[in-house]
Every structure is written in C-alpha cells, then in structure tokens.
Design an enzyme around this catalytic site. Structure first.
Site, PDB file in Angstrom:
ATOM      1  N   LYS A  28       0.854  -1.195   0.000  1.00  0.00           N
ATOM      2  CA  LYS A  28       0.000   0.000   0.000  1.00  0.00           C
ATOM      3  C   LYS A  28       0.884   1.238   0.000  1.00  0.00           C
ATOM      4  O   LYS A  28       1.911   1.277   0.697  1.00  0.00           O
ATOM      5  CB  LYS A  28      -0.879  -0.002   1.260  1.00  0.00           C
ATOM      6  CG  LYS A  28      -1.592   1.323   1.544  1.00  0.00           C
ATOM      7  CD  LYS A  28      -2.642   1.658   0.497  1.00  0.00           C
ATOM      8  CE  LYS A  28      -3.274   3.038   0.774  1.00  0.00           C
ATOM      9  NZ  LYS A  28      -4.215   3.436  -0.313  1.00  0.00           N
ATOM     10  N   CYS A  38      -2.512   9.960  -6.123  1.00  0.00           N
ATOM     11  CA  CYS A  38      -3.554   9.695  -5.140  1.00  0.00           C
ATOM     12  C   CYS A  38      -4.585  10.830  -5.207  1.00  0.00           C
ATOM     13  O   CYS A  38      -4.255  11.983  -4.940  1.00  0.00           O
ATOM     14  CB  CYS A  38      -2.999   9.602  -3.731  1.00  0.00           C
ATOM     15  SG  CYS A  38      -4.342   9.332  -2.538  1.00  0.00           S
TER      16      CYS A  38
END
Ligand SMILES: C=Cc1c(C(=O)O)[nH]c(=O)[nH]c1=O
Length: 312
Positions: free
Chosen positions: A44, A131
């Site tokens: 992640k 992101c």
C-alpha cells in the site's frame, strides 16, 4: 502458454499482481498475496507517518459489476513498517516485491526513498503521483512541472530502475507533455497506468444518498468502467516512451482484459477492484483465462503480441 514477464529488470513468473492499495496494507494482507498465484506483490502506498485515512464507508463496489468507488484517504502503516517488511522479505522466492511510496511532499518522498536506498534491498520502488483522495492535496500527476522537479531529485537518488503510478490523462497534449518529462529520466524504467479515475460520484437512487462518506461522496473510480481509459493510457505511453515499460491497470476482470492490456503495450498487469471483490483467487483464474486465450490465438509468449494492437 508462457505468461511470465520481466519488469524493471526483475523476473515475474506471471505478469499479474495487485494494484497498490488492494490486499496490501498489513503483513496479513501481504501474506495472502505471497500465498496467491500472483506473479509479484506491491505494498500500500506509504507516507512518512502512519495514517488512519478517511472515515468509512470509503470504498464500495458499484452495481452490476461495472466497477468501484473509493476515497480511502491514504490509510497506511507508515513507511518504516514497509521498510521492515522489505528487509524481512524472502527475495529467493520467485515473486518479486514492489514498494509503493506516496509522500505528501517532495521532502517526504526523499526521506522515504533514501531509507530504501540505504537499506540496499532488491525490492523495486513505484512512486505514486496520483492519489486523488487526500483532501487539500491536488495530485502531482496533473502538475507536469511538479512531477519533473520531483523526478529530477528522486531519480538520481534512487539510482536503480524504478516506476511511477500515474493518473489517467484524457488529452493527447497531456500524453505528449507527460512523456516529454518521463523521457528525461533513464532509470525511470516503467510507468503504471492508470490509477483510479479521480473524483467520481456514486449516488443511490432509492436513498438519494452518496455511497461513500468522505469528500461529499467524491472518490476514485475503478473496475470495468475504466477499462477503455486504461487501455488508451497504456497504449499512449507505450507509443511515447521508447525503452520504458508500461504496467497496465484498470478494468481487468478476466483474461480478456489482461490480454487487451498486453496488446495495448503492457509488460505487467495489476488488478484492483476485481481483487478486492473476488479475493486473491482472482490471480489463478485470470492467469488461466489469459493462457487459454493465448493458446486459442496461437501465441506462445507475451512478446508475441505485446503492443501489437492494429489500427485501421
Ligand atoms: C494512495 C492513495 C490512493 C487512494 C486512497 O488511499 O484513497 N485511492 C486510490 O484510488 N488511489 C490512490 O493512489
């Protein structure tokens, strides 16, 4: 058929692995990836400090298998957790380890990259420039100058081959501008296209409510509905980045979409939404479906058709 590949100089027994963010935040998640039939695994996206991320509900699949929406908010254990994991990882296993970093500033990315470089580990870095869900942080992927500045610092620091995770682009001029930046960095070995299509909005018809809580329901779109944007980004950068590789991600729900990503130019393929919904068994299923497609079409290896999409 042979669905093995090489990415950034490391061998993958098969081209499939997880999209960063799915099944990869904790050691328990990563263990499932190690035990799966994936050809690699990626962690992640990490920030310097541990993050809880946004309030739930922050992920949901969308009806009729068309995809998913998420506004996780970059929850992660902090980069030192993934550095420790990378130090303990068994690099003799046939499954290479990739590390995703998503610093909230250039300084943060420098700090994290330096730690991984100093540790001298075989894992490969994928810097996340895309992101879409950190409130107040416009994503780097749409700021060409900021990306060039970042790469001019990080590429020489990392020294060895690395990759970047990109948002989808929708304008040919943006493919051209982004490629012009990326071609300046020799050890930028691959680009991963695409991250979720930013700031979609899913609304429930009956309740008239947004499906997720953060950001008034705005979140990144994934799954089958983004396949054709993903294929375009894979092929656009395949055409524009000679000598570099593309990791395709977006809309892979079966061997067919994995085949299309390779045809568009992908050297490896990541799976996000389908992994989240089906679980790690998805890798064995899609690997077999892709191999069967290749046999039916008379292809022995991925090189037989990679990037060979025909135009009219
Ligand atoms: C790293 C944060 C990301 C997130 C997130 O943590 O919200 N969601 C995405 O779809 N893509 C990301 O890159």
């Amino acid at each position: 058929a042979d669905i093995s590949t090489t990415l950034a100089g490391v061998k993958l027994p098969n081209l499939l692995f997880n999209a960063s963010g799915v099944c990869c935040q904790t050691e328990a998640d990563l263990k499932l990836m190690v035990e799966s039939e994936s050809g690699a695994l990626i962690t992640k996206s990490a920030t310097v400090e541990q993050r809880d991320g946004n309030p739930a509900p922050r992920y949901t699949p969308l009806p009729n298998g068309i995809g998913s929406i998420n506004s996780m908010g970059l929850p992660n254990e902090g980069y030192e957790y993934y550095l420790e994991y990378a130090k303990k990882y068994d690099y003799n296993s046939e499954k290479p380890l990739f590390i995703s970093l998503s610093g909230l500033s250039l300084d943060d990315n420098v700090k994290m990259c330096k730690a991984f470089v100093d540790a001298k580990l075989p894992c490969v870095l994928e810097i996340n420039y895309s992101c879409p869900n950190v409130p107040g942080k416009p994503q780097m992927g749409y700021d060409m100058e900021a990306m060039e500045k970042s790469l001019s610092v990080l590429a020489p620091l990392i020294k060895k081959p690395f990759g970047i995770k990109l948002p989808p682009y929708f304008d040919i001029a943006h493919f051209d501008q982004a490629a012009a930046v990326f071609n300046k960095f020799d050890n930028l070995a691959f680009v991963t296209c695409i991250n979720s299509v930013g700031n979609g909005l899913a609304i429930d018809f009956v309740t008239e409510q947004a499906l997720i809580k953060p950001k008034d329901g705005f979140g990144g779109l994934g799954g089958l509905m983004v396949l054709n944007t993903a294929l375009a980004n894979v092929n656009a950068f395949h055409r524009r980045l000679p000598g570099k590789q593309i990791v395709g991600v977006g809309g892979v729900v079966s061997g067919k979409e994995a085949f299309l990503h390779v045809l568009a130019g992908a050297s490896a393929v990541q799976i996000g939404t389908m992994l989240k919904e089906e679980g790690p068994g998805v890798f064995a299923r899609i690997a077999k479906e892709l191999s069967d497609i290749m046999v039916a079409k008379g292809y022995k290896t991925l090189e037989d058709f990679r990037g060979k999409v025909k135009t009219l």
